[in-house]
Design a protein around this motif. Structure first.
Motif, short mmCIF file in Angstrom:
data_model
loop_
_atom_site.label_atom_id
_atom_site.label_comp_id
_atom_site.label_asym_id
_atom_site.label_seq_id
_atom_site.Cartn_x
_atom_site.Cartn_y
_atom_site.Cartn_z
N VAL A 14 0.80 -1.24 0.00
CA VAL A 14 0.00 0.00 0.00
C VAL A 14 0.83 1.28 0.00
N LEU A 15 2.13 1.17 0.21
CA LEU A 15 2.96 2.37 0.37
C LEU A 15 3.06 3.20 -0.90
N GLN A 16 3.12 2.56 -2.07
CA GLN A 16 3.38 3.30 -3.31
C GLN A 16 2.34 4.37 -3.56
N ARG A 17 1.10 4.09 -3.25
CA ARG A 17 0.03 5.08 -3.48
C ARG A 17 0.27 6.33 -2.63
N THR A 18 0.78 6.13 -1.41
CA THR A 18 1.09 7.26 -0.53
C THR A 18 2.23 8.08 -1.11
N LEU A 19 3.30 7.39 -1.51
CA LEU A 19 4.46 8.07 -2.09
C LEU A 19 4.07 8.84 -3.34
N ASP A 20 3.27 8.22 -4.19
CA ASP A 20 2.87 8.88 -5.45
C ASP A 20 2.04 10.13 -5.19
N SER A 21 1.19 10.10 -4.17
CA SER A 21 0.35 11.27 -3.90
C SER A 21 1.19 12.45 -3.43
N ILE A 22 2.29 12.17 -2.74
CA ILE A 22 3.19 13.24 -2.30
C ILE A 22 4.03 13.74 -3.47
N ARG A 23 4.50 12.80 -4.27
CA ARG A 23 5.32 13.14 -5.45
C ARG A 23 4.56 14.05 -6.42
N ARG A 24 3.25 13.92 -6.50
CA ARG A 24 2.44 14.70 -7.45
C ARG A 24 2.13 16.12 -6.96
N GLN A 25 2.51 16.47 -5.76
CA GLN A 25 2.14 17.77 -5.21
C GLN A 25 2.72 18.94 -6.00
N TYR A 27 3.22 21.79 -4.71
CA TYR A 27 4.10 22.45 -3.74
C TYR A 27 5.22 21.48 -3.40
N SER A 28 6.46 21.93 -3.48
CA SER A 28 7.57 20.98 -3.37
C SER A 28 8.51 21.23 -2.19
N ASP A 29 8.21 22.23 -1.35
CA ASP A 29 9.06 22.47 -0.18
C ASP A 29 8.62 21.51 0.92
N ILE A 30 9.02 20.26 0.74
CA ILE A 30 8.51 19.16 1.56
C ILE A 30 9.67 18.47 2.27
N GLU A 31 9.41 18.08 3.49
CA GLU A 31 10.27 17.14 4.21
C GLU A 31 9.42 15.89 4.46
N HIS A 32 9.84 14.76 3.91
CA HIS A 32 9.08 13.53 4.08
C HIS A 32 9.88 12.56 4.95
N LEU A 33 9.36 12.28 6.13
CA LEU A 33 10.00 11.36 7.06
C LEU A 33 9.29 10.01 7.00
N ILE A 34 10.02 8.98 6.64
CA ILE A 34 9.46 7.63 6.58
C ILE A 34 10.04 6.85 7.74
N ALA A 45 13.08 -0.88 0.57
CA ALA A 45 13.62 -0.75 -0.78
C ALA A 45 12.75 0.18 -1.62
N MET A 46 11.43 0.10 -1.46
CA MET A 46 10.51 0.98 -2.18
C MET A 46 10.74 2.43 -1.75
N ALA A 47 10.90 2.64 -0.46
CA ALA A 47 11.14 3.99 0.06
C ALA A 47 12.47 4.55 -0.43
N GLU A 48 13.49 3.70 -0.49
CA GLU A 48 14.80 4.15 -0.95
C GLU A 48 14.79 4.51 -2.43
N ALA A 49 14.06 3.75 -3.23
CA ALA A 49 13.94 4.07 -4.66
C ALA A 49 13.25 5.42 -4.83
N TYR A 50 12.20 5.64 -4.07
CA TYR A 50 11.46 6.92 -4.09
C TYR A 50 12.37 8.07 -3.66
N GLN A 51 13.19 7.84 -2.64
CA GLN A 51 14.11 8.86 -2.15
C GLN A 51 15.06 9.34 -3.25
N GLN A 52 15.49 8.42 -4.11
CA GLN A 52 16.41 8.76 -5.19
C GLN A 52 15.71 9.49 -6.33
N GLU A 53 14.40 9.34 -6.43
CA GLU A 53 13.66 9.86 -7.59
C GLU A 53 13.13 11.27 -7.39
#
Length: 252
Positions: A14-25, A27-34, A45-53
């Motif tokens: 279920v995590l990818q849907r959460t990550l994608d909703s943040i990625r689409r914002q 407004y980009s001045d974001i700090e995302h703590l996982i 691994a999914m979170a780390e891939a997102y972190q690089q993207e």
């Protein structure tokens, strides 16, 4: 900057849907703590891939914890944004401009006391993210700490708190399912003490996946919420309010 705190444990499905909703914002001045509880699946691994993207700040911490609220405390202590919100795995920001809405509401109150809390509505969605209905408990036009006598009228995912106030209180680990209710009331009490407003955005801010933690543990959650309400509002008032809730349901 806005801090989003996402708590995970074996949340690969279920995590990818959460990550994608943040990625689409927009407004980009974001700090995302996982904050991960030492997942054994592909969550980290999914979170780390997102972190690089993404271009905004993403911090990943994975280690054993004492449960959901212990992990939320870890995120709370790490937050550095002006406002913070908890958006756990499976939950999503409602629209691509949700964070922009939050920031615009802050700007509209410039020159006045800074809002302690910015809040809004919540949509209930299915596992595919399809809208089902608005949350049964709806936010009042003007929220106060006494509003939660009627139940948790604002979902935690639609409750943005100024960091200066948020970090004054940890989640109380004696509660396994309802520490969020207790924490929100404490925050609103402090806001009243400081005379900082609670601002209604009049927008849907979050999509909450049907079947969350309190839904899965409904009976235990209700018992805990009763204890929380007795603590903040008094045993006598809480008892008579619940009697009224019961009578009201009989005549619906």
């Amino acid at each position: 900057m806005t801090t989003i705190i996402t708590v995970t444990y074996n949340a690969e499905s279920v995590l990818q849907r959460t990550l994608d909703s943040i990625r689409r914002q927009t407004y980009s001045d974001i700090e995302h703590l996982i904050i991960d509880g030492a997942s054994k699946d592909g969550t980290v691994a999914m979170a780390e891939a997102y972190q690089q993207e993404v271009s905004y700040k993403v911090v990943i911490q994975s280690e054993p914890d004492k449960g959901l609220y212990d992990a939320m405390n870890k995120g709370l202590h790490k937050a550095t944004g002006d406002y913070l919100v908890f958006l756990n795995a499976g939950d999503t920001l409602h629209a691509d401009n949700t964070l922009e809405t939050i920031v615009n509401c802050q700007r509209l109150t410039a020159g006045s006391p800074q809002p302690a809390v910015l809040y809004g509505d919540t949509a209930i969605v299915d596992v595919n993210g399809k809208f089902l209905h608005l949350r049964r408990l709806r936010p009042p036009k003007q929220l106060t700490w006494k509003s939660f006598r009627q139940g948790m009228l604002v979902c935690h995912q639609a409750f943005y708190v100024h960091r200066d106030i948020a970090q004054q209180y940890d989640y109380d680990l004696q509660y396994r399912h309802s520490a969020d209710v207790d924490w929100c009331i404490k925050v609103m009490k402090k806001a009243a003490e400081l005379q900082q407003p609670l601002v209604n955005t009049h927008e849907i801010l979050a999509d909450f996946m049907e079947g969350g933690n309190t839904t899965q543990h409904h009976r235990a959650s209700l018992k805990e919420r009763y204890r929380v309400m007795c603590h903040h509002y008094g045993s006598v008032q809480t008892f008579f309010l619940h009697c009224w809730f019961f009578v009201r349901t009989l005549f619906k």
